[in-house]
Enzyme design. Structure first.
Site, PDB file in Angstrom:
ATOM      1  CE  LYS A   9      -8.279   0.957  13.097  1.00  0.00           C
ATOM      2  NZ  LYS A   9      -7.542   1.438  11.920  1.00  0.00           N
ATOM      3  CG  ASN A  21      -0.228  -0.070   2.513  1.00  0.00           C
ATOM      4  OD1 ASN A  21       0.546   0.822   2.827  1.00  0.00           O
ATOM      5  ND2 ASN A  21      -0.452  -1.134   3.274  1.00  0.00           N
ATOM      6  CG  PHE A  57      -2.405   6.311  13.542  1.00  0.00           C
ATOM      7  CD1 PHE A  57      -1.788   5.770  14.661  1.00  0.00           C
ATOM      8  CD2 PHE A  57      -2.081   7.593  13.161  1.00  0.00           C
ATOM      9  CE1 PHE A  57      -0.866   6.498  15.400  1.00  0.00           C
ATOM     10  CE2 PHE A  57      -1.161   8.336  13.882  1.00  0.00           C
ATOM     11  CZ  PHE A  57      -0.555   7.784  15.004  1.00  0.00           C
ATOM     12  CE  LYS A  96      -9.982  -3.116  14.541  1.00  0.00           C
ATOM     13  NZ  LYS A  96      -9.092  -3.229  13.412  1.00  0.00           N
ATOM     14  CG  ASP A 150      -7.337  -4.765   6.121  1.00  0.00           C
ATOM     15  OD1 ASP A 150      -6.821  -4.633   7.254  1.00  0.00           O
ATOM     16  OD2 ASP A 150      -7.933  -3.844   5.530  1.00  0.00           O
ATOM     17  CE  LYS A 182       8.277 -12.748 -13.955  1.00  0.00           C
ATOM     18  NZ  LYS A 182       9.141 -12.254 -15.001  1.00  0.00           N
TER      19      LYS A 182
END
Ligand SMILES: Cc1cc2nc3c(=O)[nH]c(=O)nc-3n(C[C@H](O)[C@H](O)[C@H](O)COP(=O)(O)O)c2cc1C
Length: 399
Positions: A339, A212, A325, A343, A281, A291
């Protein structure tokens, strides 16, 4: 601007070595960081770099003669010694180091070293043989024992053509040492802090992975800020292209699974956790050993869930303060608050990563810090390092 440097008086001493030209870069960087810089040079240093360069960059008169007459009646070495919040000698020649170690004060720079009560840093630079000479090493050790800070030189090709120790430390390292001294609030001494940062890479085959856009800058800034404030810091980092902060324990990982194992392993020793990493995730269910060859048909990658590190930290929380975050592109507040509760976090920093000025790759950030006790703090757009200190300022109120 960086709040550690804003308005601070930095006295820069330059002695006569090849690396004197790097003092120009240091001066310019310190001015850009918002500090006031005055320069004192040895007579020999003025043969390596013209005082006019330092005068132009610092915007101040450059001092090099103990007996130079001034318009005001000020005894220069005493006035400079009192003016300085911090004194850095970069580069420091073997000669200046030797003089300081023996209390010799025979020119403006060495006299000012003796006259100041400001914290004083030496950044030695010289030929490897000179640097390794026992007398130079003994002098450095003496300076350290006297309470001076020594920034060791780096290794590399020296101006004389030799290869080895003796290169002036990176300007970045000199600035970090200054920042550590200038930051007055040592409010995290005795605390152990765990920070996660960067992206994770999830392997597809030996040459490909899913990742990401996280740069790691926010987590690295938090780790650095915690270290400057006196904490022992463990930084668990995914792959990034930025330099890790100095003075923190680096734990490099690649995948979400590795990040999970390392983070959980360090958790019980930690007092505060900043979980700034952008953990994937999902991971690829079946990693190809060779490959994957391209063909004309579409291919399907089956993804499976990675362990949720933050959820696990919240579930097993004991004494720790847990800061999460939420990087979102829509319905920021709603996702962040959910969240925070789901959490079992103490804080969540919600930021909108859809804007170019803040978020993943940027050097700036802005966001809203929600605390489980209902407190809400909006932190406006600022440099990620200042942003890190602002978050810490709020979190430590909770300790
Ligand atoms: C071209 C040249 C490069 C030098 N580079 C260094 C150096 O990097 N480090 C050092 O300790 N001395 C170096 N010296 C020797 C110093 O200039 C010399 O010891 C001088 O007395 C230092 O004076 P100061 O400490 O008062 O500035 C160099 C000398 C010359 C001529």
């Amino acid at each position: 601007m960086n709040s550690s440097f804003t308005g601070k008086n930095i006295l820069l001493g330059i002695s006569g070595g090849i690396a004197a030209y790097k003092a120009a870069d240091l001066t310019s960087r310190l001015i850009k960081l918002g500090s006031n810089v005055k320069v004192v040079m040895t007579k020999n240093a003025t043969r390596f770099i013209h005082p006019l360069t330092l005068e132009s960059l610092s915007g101040n008169q450059v001092y090099h003669d103990t007996f130079q007459s001034t318009e005001r009646y000020d005894i220069e070495h005493i006035a400079l010694a009192k003016w300085a919040d911090v004194f850095v000698i970069a580069p420091a020649t073997a000669n200046v180091i030797g003089k300081a170690a023996c209390g010799i004060a025979d020119d403006l720079l060495s006299t000012t070293i003796l006259a100041t009560e400001a914290k004083t840093i030496f950044a030695p630079a010289m030929n490897t043989v000179m640097y390794q000479k026992r007398v130079v090493q003994d002098n450095l050790k003496k300076l350290e024992d006297f309470g001076y800070v020594i920034i060791p030189p780096g290794k590399g090709r020296l101006a004389c053509g030799d290869w080895g120790e003796g290169k002036l430390a990176d300007v970045d390292d000199i600035i970090s040492a200054l920042e550590e001294i200038l930051w007055e609030k040592k409010d995290l001494v005795g605390k152990r802090i765990l920070v996660t940062a960067g992206p994770t890479n999830e392997t597809i085959d030996p040459v490909r992975f899913i990742s990401n856009r996280s740069s790691g800058k926010m987590g690295y800034a938090i780790a650095k800020a915690c270290a400057i404030r006196g904490a022992t810091v463990d930084l668990v980092t995914g792959p990034t292209s930025i330099d890790p902060p100095k003075g923190v324990n680096i734990h490099s990982v690649e995948s979400a699974k590795e990040m999970y194992n390392t983070t959980i392993g360090l958790y019980s020793y930690s007092d505060i956790v900043f979980k700034a990493a952008a953990v994937a995730d999902y991971r690829v269910q079946e990693v190809a050993t060779d490959k994957i060859k391209k063909g004309s048909e579409p291919i399907t990658l089956k993804l499976e869930r990675n362990p949720d590190i933050l959820l696990e930290l919240g579930r097993t929380k004991k004494h720790q303060i847990l800061v999460g975050f939420a990087a979102e592109t829509q319905e920021l507040e709603q996702y962040a608050l959910r969240k925070l509760k789901d959490k079992n976090l103490d804080f969540i920093l919600a930021n909108d990563v859809s804007t170019k000025r803040s978020g993943f790759q940027s050097d700036f950030n802005q966001g809203i810090l929600y605390c489980i006790n209902g407190d809400v703090e909006t932190i406006p757009l600022m440099d990620k390092e200042d942003f890190a200190h602002r978050i810490i300022d709020e979190v430590i109120k909770y300790i």
